[in-house]
Write an enzyme that holds these catalytic residues in place. Structure first.
Site, mmCIF file in Angstrom:
data_model
loop_
_atom_site.group_PDB
_atom_site.id
_atom_site.type_symbol
_atom_site.label_atom_id
_atom_site.label_comp_id
_atom_site.label_asym_id
_atom_site.label_seq_id
_atom_site.Cartn_x
_atom_site.Cartn_y
_atom_site.Cartn_z
ATOM 1 C CB CYS A 32 -0.688 0.167 1.613
ATOM 2 S SG CYS A 32 -2.405 0.728 1.266
ATOM 3 C CG HIS A 80 -4.480 -4.190 2.592
ATOM 4 N ND1 HIS A 80 -3.474 -3.511 3.337
ATOM 5 C CD2 HIS A 80 -4.543 -2.873 2.351
ATOM 6 C CE1 HIS A 80 -3.201 -2.228 3.563
ATOM 7 N NE2 HIS A 80 -4.381 -1.991 2.093
ATOM 8 C CD GLU A 136 -2.022 -6.143 5.258
ATOM 9 O OE1 GLU A 136 -2.630 -5.390 4.863
ATOM 10 O OE2 GLU A 136 -1.970 -6.341 4.416
#
Length: 380
Positions: free
Chosen positions: A272, A356, A358
């Site tokens: 990001c 993202h 994660e």
């Protein structure tokens, strides 16, 4: 209790107050996530923003502290269509509204979030103000427009980052300095990753530790020289809020690390904001998107395999497609608008993604990128 949302273009929505009462100004954005509202509320990347949830019912599983992405909420305000006051989940520890009150988050519910989202899509992200309680009495919206327009998100990374070096619980004894600890790890222990905190979501660290990494979290303004002394096996550049180009000093330190990397070959992984600042350090340019990408249903295509992954995203800026230098190869692009979603660098072992991998609330389609990072460290 009545509450009002006033947009910078003069549009006014009337609804019911939730959370704390008072007034707040921020950049009004929307996120399409059907779940993960707690992760959204505690994601530092939302600093300075009034967040609109497009999914109509929010709060149905209540407040679950284990799902937080940081120790507190960073949003400037919160907008939902309907707030559930009877949550049901075996992990639930209370109502979402109580969390909002405890965090001092001013919110509004009962408005047409679909109409609001359509306006933001057509006109672009704009500033807004939520007013409730005594402040909503005898309200004169037109008198507040100039004040609303003046709001700007500045020094965002500086205000959300970690102030001190933190070594993960699974690292060697805390009495050892990070430099000593990392030297031991590089000699044959678990991979040691230095994680720059630009507003890092906790799940980035969790994903690294899940793979046996020792993680040292450092402040956003840690110098390249300090990181090099820690002798890391890998460097992670985290997510974060605000305009990436604003962080000129950080970008310069990342540039130094990239130059060092040409000989050291230490893998770098950016997510990001980390992706954007790494790109800026390599000569790319960034731009602000009309209404950004926020939510858990954004399709991104792998340029090598042609496979499309559904990703979780939260960003208002992007790397300009035409600005990529010869050493940068676009690895993913957004199927909806063609924007850059991933870059692999050919002259150093570094790669980054705009989305993202994660994502704690899901989807987990691109979670394998952490394995790729680990493999690069093992090969080195």
């Amino acid at each position: 209790m009545k509450a009002f949302l006033i947009l910078a273009d003069g549009t006014v929505f009337e609804g019911t107050s939730i959370g704390a009462t008072g007034s707040t100004i921020g950049e009004t954005v929307f996120t399409t996530g059907m779940t993960g509202y707690l992760e959204t509320l505690t994601d530092p990347s939302y600093y300075g923003q009034i967040v609109t949830q497009t999914f109509p019912l929010i709060g149905n599983y209540g407040n679950i502290p284990q799902d937080y992405e940081s120790k507190k909420s960073w949003v400037r305000g919160y907008i939902v269509r309907e707030l559930c006051d009877q949550p049901s989940n075996f992990r639930c520890s209370g109502q979402l509204n109580d969390f909002l009150k405890a965090q001092g988050i001013i919110g509004i519910c009962g408005i047409d979030t679909r109409a609001l989202t359509k306006r933001l899509r057509e006109s672009g992200v704009m500033n807004g103000m939520i007013v409730s309680g005594k402040n909503a009495e005898n309200l004169r919206p037109l008198d507040l427009i100039e004040k609303i327009k003046e709001y700007k998100i500045i020094n965002a990374v500086k205000l959300v980052q970690t102030k001190e070096v933190e070594v993960s619980p699974c690292a060697p004894a805390s009495s050892a300095s990070p430099a000593v600890a990392s030297a031991t790890l590089s000699a044959g222990g678990a991979p040691h990753v230095v994680l720059f905190d630009f507003g890092a979501k906790l799940n980035i660290q969790r994903e690294l530790e899940k793979r046996g990494c020792k993680v040292t979290v450092v402040s956003y303004n840690t110098s390249a020289e300090e990181v090099i002394k820690m002798q890391p096996d890998g460097i992670m550049l985290s997510n974060g809020p605000g305009d990436p180009a604003e962080n000129t000093e950080v970008i310069e330190e990342i540039r130094k690390l990239c130059e060092w990397n040409k000989n050291s070959l230490i893998p770098i992984f950016g997510i990001c904001l980390g992706h954007q600042m790494l790109a800026l350090a390599r000569g790319c340019k960034t731009c602000k998107l009309k209404y950004g990408h926020r939510g858990g249903n954004h399709p991104c295509k792998d340029t090598e395999t042609g496979r499309v992954y559904i990703t979780s995203q939260n960003h208002g800026y992007a790397v300009e497609n035409t600005s990529l230098p010869s050493c940068a190869k676009m690895s993913f692009f957004n199927v909806n608008d063609g924007t850059v979603e991933g870059i692999t660098y050919t002259d150093i072992p570094a790669f980054s993604v705009q989305f993202h991998p994660e994502a704690c609330g899901g989807p987990h389609d691109t979670n394998f990128l952490f394995d790729k990072f680990l493999k690069l460290m093992e090969e080195k």
